[in-house]
Design a protein around this motif. Structure first.
Motif, short mmCIF file in Angstrom:
data_model
loop_
_atom_site.label_atom_id
_atom_site.label_comp_id
_atom_site.label_asym_id
_atom_site.label_seq_id
_atom_site.Cartn_x
_atom_site.Cartn_y
_atom_site.Cartn_z
N VAL A 297 34.41 53.70 40.42
CA VAL A 297 34.62 52.60 41.34
C VAL A 297 35.17 51.39 40.61
O VAL A 297 34.81 51.14 39.46
N VAL A 298 36.05 50.65 41.28
CA VAL A 298 36.46 49.35 40.74
C VAL A 298 36.41 48.32 41.87
O VAL A 298 36.84 48.60 42.99
N ALA A 299 35.82 47.15 41.57
CA ALA A 299 35.68 46.12 42.60
C ALA A 299 36.06 44.77 42.00
O ALA A 299 35.69 44.45 40.87
N ALA A 300 36.82 43.99 42.77
CA ALA A 300 37.17 42.64 42.33
C ALA A 300 36.35 41.66 43.16
O ALA A 300 36.41 41.68 44.40
N ILE A 301 35.54 40.85 42.49
CA ILE A 301 34.67 39.90 43.20
C ILE A 301 35.27 38.51 43.05
O ILE A 301 35.43 38.01 41.93
#
Ligand SMILES: O=P(O)(O)OC[C@H]1O[C@H](OP(=O)(O)OP(=O)(O)O)[C@H](O)[C@@H]1O
Ligand SMILES: NC(=O)CC[C@H](N)C(=O)O
Ligand SMILES: [Mg+2]
Length: 505
Positions: A169-173
């Motif tokens: 998974v990759v997430a940009a916050i």
């Protein structure tokens, strides 16, 4: 399979994300998307299609910002609707963009939890949107005013406990940074890279190391199973193991078929593992087929080429290119739907008849899944004048559905399901058929990294590593995602009409 990328840079990242996705295209051909962050705002472009078709100059110009993520999709849950293209987005907490490779095995329970406990609405049937909302809910529960790396890692630890299955998974916050993590078994791959520029260090995560190479990032290491990587928007890197019970069990099918040969996954050169597969299978052919009068070894482009060359070397036979691949047709196995796959084999591969005329040929493929390719290719070899057509598969018989991110939901669709080798051979009309033994396949890959004790091999032996798969689960995915279900009159275009996902075409 799906490809994911994420970059925290010191200058615009859209072009690097795009370039990274183009070299991950073999992992997903159905949809692509990029989301960047600039000035505390998200910019998004996603749609169905290949990377080169989804992003036009006008989209690239809009994808400004020094931080962003990207995805190319091969659906294994939900539908092929453009509404399920990734990255996904939620506006709370902070604003999160999210991309996922893999497949959750407890999506039904999670769906209930998300709506009942988290009071969140999921507008698609995608397991990835669910995963995003679980992560968002856990982040929401951090009530301190600042979000520290420690808190982020606690969020991942809690998320690991809730979700089951395979996930990278990759997430940009927004306002914080990029978070990436891998499931506690390390079923799906994830690599970390670094690029040093005059402005400072930049970090990238990607499904395969080849994406790092393509954009000039140096491979640092694989993300460990269960581990999370958090890169703040200022470019500070933090990593932490977030699973209590991590065990390295990468999916062996990455090495057989999915990954590019120039990638390294968990310390293993995909290319070298395929050469080893060729050696082992060549030795088996030598042992068991001493009576077969093979004249020439011919690969079925493209993935089997490295294996076939090594088989030819081991058997001391000529290796010839009997089929030419149309470079403008994608991979057939990851196409959605059997009709399209069937039609594409002949458009993709054409025989050079002089290589077959009057010869006994050994055709080599990396795997036989539905038998779509092998059946048609054998027919083409005979039409081209081959005397005898033998067939070798670098992977063993595939008899069990996949639940971890490969779209094989139904045992009935697998040509080896309920059949012995002779029956499969008759069905694809080969004069002889030989499969790699599972122990040899595992050894071929393990030889490159002996520290890996176990691989995820469920499609061959039915042993599902997450321990949560039973017959009723398999019946459920068969009913939901098998070919019959795909023929049901769901008007997929209508699903995308909501258009909540895209604010600009
Ligand atoms: O038995 P089947 O259901 O036909 O599936 C197996 C075939 O599909 C894949 O090829 P694909 O065309 O996807 O890609 P490639 O060009 O990388 O070999 C794989 O390499 C086999 O050739
Ligand atoms: N192949 C994959 O990794 C698919 C990701 C996700 N399950 C989807 O269907 O979109
Ligand atoms: Mg192939």
């Amino acid at each position: 399979m799906c490809g994911i990328v994420g970059i925290v840079g010191k200058a615009g990242v859209a072009q690097s994300l795009y370039d990274g996705l183009t070299v991950l295209q073999h992992r997903g051909q159905d949809a692509a998307g990029i989301m960047t962050i600039d000035n505390n705002m998200f910019n998004l472009r996603k749609a169905n299609g290949l990377v080169r078709d989804v992003f036009h100059t006008r989209h690239m110009k809009r994808l400004t910002g020094n931080m962003g993520i990207g995805h190319c999709r091969y659906p294994t849950a939900g539908t092929s609707s453009s509404a399920e293209a990734q990255p996904f987005y939620v506006n709370s907490p902070f604003g999160i963009a999210f991309a996922h490779n893999g497949n959750l095995t407890n999506a039904v329970e999670l769906q209930q939890e998300v709506s009942r406990i988290a009071r969140r609405h999921i507008n698609t049937t995608s397991d990835s949107e669910l995963l995003l909302n679980i992560l968002a809910h856990e982040l929401q529960n951090c009530t301190e005013s600042t979000l520290t790396p420690e808190q982020v890692f606690q969020v991942v630890a809690r998320t690991h406990k809730k979700i089951r299955g395979a996930y990278a998974v990759v997430a940009a916050i927004i306002g914080h940074g990029i978070l990436a993590f891998r499931d506690p078994y390390g079923i799906r791959p994830l690599a970390l890279g670094k690029r040093t520029t005059e402005l400072g260090d930049e970090y990238m995560v990607a499904s395969e190391s080849v994406a790092l190479d393509a954009v000039g990032f140096k491979f640092v290491r694989d993300v460990a199973p269960g581990e999370a990587v958090y890169i703040t928007e200022q470019g500070q890197l933090f990593t932490q193991q977030c699973s209590e019970t991590p065990t390295m069990s990468p999916c062996i099918f990455e090495f057989v078929y999915f990954a590019r040969p120039d990638s390294f996954i968990d310390g293993i050169s995909v290319y070298a593992s395929r050469v080893n597969m060729g050696k082992k299978l060549g030795e088996k052919i030598k042992r068991e087929w001493a009576d077969k009068d093979i004249d020439v070894v011919i690969p079925i482009p493209e993935t089997s080429m490295d294996v076939a060359l090594q088989i030819a070397n081991t058997l001391e036979l000529p290796y010839r290119q009997g089929f030419v691949k149309n470079r403008y047709i994608g991979r057939t196995f990851i196409m959605p739907g059997q009709t399209m796959r069937k039609k594409s084999v002949r458009r993709k591969l054409n025989a050079i008849s002089s290589e077959f005329k009057g010869k006994n040929v050994l055709l080599v493929d990396d795997s036989i899944v539905r038998g779509t390719t092998s059946g048609q290719i054998i027919e083409m070899a005979r039409e081209s004048g081959a005397k005898k057509v033998y067939f070798a598969s670098a992977a063993p018989e595939i008899r069990f559905p996949n639940v971890y991110g490969i779209d094989m939901p139904s045992a009935n669709e697998l040509v080896a399901y309920g059949r012995e080798i002779d029956q499969i051979s008759d069905l694809i009309q080969a004069d002889g058929l030989i499969f790699q033994d599972l122990s040899d396949l595992v050894e071929a890959v393990r030889e490159e990294n002996e520290q890996i004790a176990r691989f995820e091999t469920s499609v061959f032996d039915g042993d599902y590593i997450t321990g949560d798969i039973d017959q009723s689960y398999l019946e459920g995915i068969d009913a939901a995602r098998g070919e019959k279900a795909k023929k049901a009159p769901v008007v997929q275009a209508e699903l995308s009409n909501l258009d909540l996902h895209n604010f600009d075409q």
